[in-house]
Design an enzyme around this catalytic site. Sequence first.
Site, PDB file in Angstrom:
ATOM      1  N   LYS A 180       0.914  -1.222  -0.192  1.00  0.00           N
ATOM      2  CA  LYS A 180      -0.078   0.154  -0.066  1.00  0.00           C
ATOM      3  C   LYS A 180       0.947   1.318  -0.015  1.00  0.00           C
ATOM      4  CE  LYS A 180      -1.606   2.778   2.608  1.00  0.00           C
ATOM      5  NZ  LYS A 180      -1.691   4.205   1.923  1.00  0.00           N
ATOM      6  N   GLU A 183      -0.903   7.291  -0.067  1.00  0.00           N
ATOM      7  CA  GLU A 183      -2.345   7.744  -0.961  1.00  0.00           C
ATOM      8  C   GLU A 183      -2.176   8.940  -1.967  1.00  0.00           C
ATOM      9  OE1 GLU A 183      -1.964   7.280   2.011  1.00  0.00           O
ATOM     10  OE2 GLU A 183      -3.518   8.534   3.229  1.00  0.00           O
ATOM     11  N   GLY A 233       7.091   5.475   7.660  1.00  0.00           N
ATOM     12  CA  GLY A 233       6.232   6.381   7.758  1.00  0.00           C
ATOM     13  C   GLY A 233       6.702   7.127   9.074  1.00  0.00           C
ATOM     14  N   GLY A 234       5.304   8.037   9.475  1.00  0.00           N
ATOM     15  CA  GLY A 234       5.581   8.778  10.802  1.00  0.00           C
ATOM     16  C   GLY A 234       5.578   7.834  11.907  1.00  0.00           C
ATOM     17  N   GLY A 238       3.125   4.768  12.661  1.00  0.00           N
ATOM     18  CA  GLY A 238       3.784   3.716  12.916  1.00  0.00           C
ATOM     19  C   GLY A 238       3.307   2.929  14.170  1.00  0.00           C
ATOM     20  N   GLU A 255      10.314   1.621  10.037  1.00  0.00           N
ATOM     21  CA  GLU A 255      11.245   2.730   9.724  1.00  0.00           C
ATOM     22  C   GLU A 255      10.622   3.991   9.919  1.00  0.00           C
ATOM     23  OE1 GLU A 255      14.234   2.412   9.002  1.00  0.00           O
ATOM     24  OE2 GLU A 255      14.380   0.370   8.922  1.00  0.00           O
ATOM     25  N   CYS A 294      13.756  11.353   5.656  1.00  0.00           N
ATOM     26  CA  CYS A 294      13.874  10.950   6.997  1.00  0.00           C
ATOM     27  C   CYS A 294      15.211  11.228   7.933  1.00  0.00           C
ATOM     28  CB  CYS A 294      13.546   9.330   7.218  1.00  0.00           C
ATOM     29  SG  CYS A 294      14.502   8.358   5.928  1.00  0.00           S
ATOM     30  N   GLU A 397      10.224  16.230  14.432  1.00  0.00           N
ATOM     31  CA  GLU A 397      10.646  16.217  13.194  1.00  0.00           C
ATOM     32  C   GLU A 397       9.823  17.042  12.361  1.00  0.00           C
ATOM     33  OE1 GLU A 397       9.188  12.741  11.073  1.00  0.00           O
ATOM     34  OE2 GLU A 397      11.134  12.453  10.075  1.00  0.00           O
TER      35      GLU A 397
HETATM   36  P1  NAD Z   1       2.626   8.347   7.369  1.00  0.00           P
HETATM   37  O1  NAD Z   1       2.822   7.852   8.693  1.00  0.00           O
HETATM   38  O2  NAD Z   1       1.564   9.527   7.410  1.00  0.00           O
HETATM   39  O3  NAD Z   1       2.317   7.477   6.355  1.00  0.00           O
HETATM   40  C1  NAD Z   1       3.124   6.404   5.859  1.00  0.00           C
HETATM   41  C2  NAD Z   1       2.171   5.426   5.198  1.00  0.00           C
HETATM   42  O4  NAD Z   1       1.193   4.756   6.209  1.00  0.00           O
HETATM   43  C3  NAD Z   1       1.224   5.718   4.232  1.00  0.00           C
HETATM   44  O5  NAD Z   1       1.192   4.854   3.332  1.00  0.00           O
HETATM   45  C4  NAD Z   1      -0.044   5.881   4.898  1.00  0.00           C
HETATM   46  O6  NAD Z   1      -1.291   5.849   4.027  1.00  0.00           O
HETATM   47  C5  NAD Z   1      -0.236   4.889   5.972  1.00  0.00           C
HETATM   48  N1  NAD Z   1      -0.910   5.010   7.168  1.00  0.00           N
HETATM   49  C6  NAD Z   1      -1.062   6.032   7.658  1.00  0.00           C
HETATM   50  N2  NAD Z   1      -2.066   5.686   8.870  1.00  0.00           N
HETATM   51  C7  NAD Z   1      -1.881   4.539   8.966  1.00  0.00           C
HETATM   52  C8  NAD Z   1      -2.663   3.345   9.803  1.00  0.00           C
HETATM   53  N3  NAD Z   1      -3.318   3.754  10.807  1.00  0.00           N
HETATM   54  N4  NAD Z   1      -2.295   2.362   9.668  1.00  0.00           N
HETATM   55  C9  NAD Z   1      -1.519   1.687   8.427  1.00  0.00           C
HETATM   56  N5  NAD Z   1      -1.076   2.598   7.734  1.00  0.00           N
HETATM   57  C10 NAD Z   1      -1.327   3.599   7.887  1.00  0.00           C
HETATM   58  O7  NAD Z   1       4.217   9.188   6.702  1.00  0.00           O
HETATM   59  P2  NAD Z   1       4.443  10.084   5.594  1.00  0.00           P
HETATM   60  O8  NAD Z   1       3.896  11.431   5.969  1.00  0.00           O
HETATM   61  O9  NAD Z   1       3.731   9.221   4.250  1.00  0.00           O
HETATM   62  O10 NAD Z   1       5.888   9.932   5.457  1.00  0.00           O
HETATM   63  C11 NAD Z   1       6.838  10.672   6.220  1.00  0.00           C
HETATM   64  C12 NAD Z   1       7.082  10.103   7.490  1.00  0.00           C
HETATM   65  O11 NAD Z   1       7.884   8.752   6.798  1.00  0.00           O
HETATM   66  C13 NAD Z   1       8.362  10.641   8.111  1.00  0.00           C
HETATM   67  O12 NAD Z   1       7.911  10.745   9.520  1.00  0.00           O
HETATM   68  C14 NAD Z   1       9.661  10.151   7.921  1.00  0.00           C
HETATM   69  O13 NAD Z   1      10.736  10.325   8.640  1.00  0.00           O
HETATM   70  C15 NAD Z   1       9.117   8.824   7.542  1.00  0.00           C
HETATM   71  N6  NAD Z   1      10.230   7.928   6.806  1.00  0.00           N
HETATM   72  C16 NAD Z   1      11.290   7.289   7.397  1.00  0.00           C
HETATM   73  C17 NAD Z   1      12.016   6.607   6.638  1.00  0.00           C
HETATM   74  C18 NAD Z   1      13.099   5.632   7.301  1.00  0.00           C
HETATM   75  O14 NAD Z   1      13.779   4.931   6.699  1.00  0.00           O
HETATM   76  N7  NAD Z   1      13.107   5.660   8.681  1.00  0.00           N
HETATM   77  C19 NAD Z   1      12.188   6.715   5.258  1.00  0.00           C
HETATM   78  C20 NAD Z   1      11.145   7.578   4.502  1.00  0.00           C
HETATM   79  C21 NAD Z   1       9.960   8.350   5.521  1.00  0.00           C
END
Ligand code: NAD
Length: 503
Positions: A180, A183, A233-234, A238, A255, A294, A397
């Site tokens: 997934k 979006e 993700g965030g 997470g 991550e 990130c 962040e």
């Molecule tokens: P986000 O957490 O908003 O979304 C990440 C993904 O999770 C998306 O596909 C989103 O649709 C999904 N998601 C959101 N809520 C969810 C839930 N309740 N259950 C399951 N999935 C859900 O993050 P973002 O805004 O897309 O990305 C930015 C974040 O990602 C930043 O915090 C960044 O530091 C982190 N990031 C980390 C790394 C790493 O390697 N550590 C790499 C890239 C990005």
Amino acid sequence: MSGREAQQTIHVDGAWRSAASGATREILDPADGRSFAVVAEGDEKDADTAVEAARRAFDEGAWPRTPAAERAALLRRVADFLVRDREELGLLESRDAGKTVEEGRVDIDCVADAFRYFADLVAAEGAGRVVDAGSPDVHSVVVHEPVGVCALITPWNYPLLQASWKVAPALAAGNSFVIKPSEITPLTTVALIELLVEAGLPAGVANIVTGPGQSVGARLAEHPGVDLVSFTGGLVSGTKVARAAAEGVKKVALELGGKNPNVVFADACATDEGFDTAVDQALNAAFIHSGQVCSAGGRLIIEESVRDRFVAELARRAERIRLGRGTEQGVECGPLVSEQQREKTEAYVASALVEGAVLRAGGRRPEPSSARPATGYFYEPTVLDRCHRGMKVVREEVFGPVLTVETFRTEDEAVALANDTEYGLAGAVWTADAGRARRVAGRLRHGTVWINDFHPYLPQAEWGGFGKSGVGRELGPAGLAEYREAKHVYHNLRPKPVRWFAG
Ligand code: NAD
């Protein structure tokens, strides 16, 4: 587009489909806020269908039992297709995520490298590790098997790169998966699935459901048919994913974010060349992809004696960064990915100024120009001096083009500041003293430490975080191990009764 309709971006069991509900979503170009593509807006029902297909492909299909050499050959074919389609994919990534086309192309090269690396890794492996059981009558071996059905959830900043760090090892290990993507940036991940189909992956092994996190992502994380959830993700999402996965005792890899220190000692700036390099790399650390990285070096921690000169030069150069549409010639930095991300950045800068930070560069939306439509989500690279660890902008962040400056006087103080974060993804130390470099690197509580550099990573070296930056590792041998179960096979070659129980 392999004969699919534009909004047929859900791929399940070898077929492209629209969302079961028929819902769609417009994909916006961050440079002008206009829609340039439409995708299926899947929901829980689509997630369920995809998991069932991945389950069948894993339990009954050929892929988990396909020899490693054949799996590696398929991954290498995918890498070749990525190189073939580099221009098209690089451009698509640029339009979707707002980065420059050159950054988009580099991303595609790195994606191909990930596929090649995991192909090489599994192709070179033996058939298990023989264990000495202490008897010539026992043959004992530990083998590594695929974990099963993997749910892969990815963010918007490096859409295809983050996907490849999951898809390549998952397939190399023999798993099936449902991915997934974010979006708001799903397009290159959809294109990757097309390449996997073209490379001959059996139906049902690679499935994608485009749609929101709260419905599709949450359902994948809790689905009883899923064995492993790998999430990038965030921290907030997470944590929800980890909670949902824990209910089903699934394996989970996270991550998450970072608040990454860039520590500069005065001795690194003693020569003009050293000074120029450290300033240049500090800009790169903080502002590449508008800070939406990130591992962005958004926290400059600099020895007090060189602060004024360093910050003056940083600010001068930050003001000159050419902002604009990523596809425009000569542009160095694109917009933020969304209006929401820009407003979040603005709120952090406003709070920093209230808390006493001094603005040295940026801090506003730029004037529109032919390269920068007024409707795009642009924000100027921003340098905030006189910051301290009590400030929200230093602790959280930002994920935008904001660099904060803190100072230190001693090595101990530098290390304490650099480690004073709940995260622990990456950090750098700049010094001309090799002993100090090794000492400080050894004391930093971060998953990647750069000495006299910032940002490079290698597919053969593990990537991941200490603290709240995550759980588990991507890339390197550990990045493959995440997608496997270890199994001990104990073979008694001369079975005899045990006679523990009398009679
Ligand atoms: P986000 O957490 O908003 O979304 C990440 C993904 O999770 C998306 O596909 C989103 O649709 C999904 N998601 C959101 N809520 C969810 C839930 N309740 N259950 C399951 N999935 C859900 O993050 P973002 O805004 O897309 O990305 C930015 C974040 O990602 C930043 O915090 C960044 O530091 C982190 N990031 C980390 C790394 C790493 O390697 N550590 C790499 C890239 C990005």
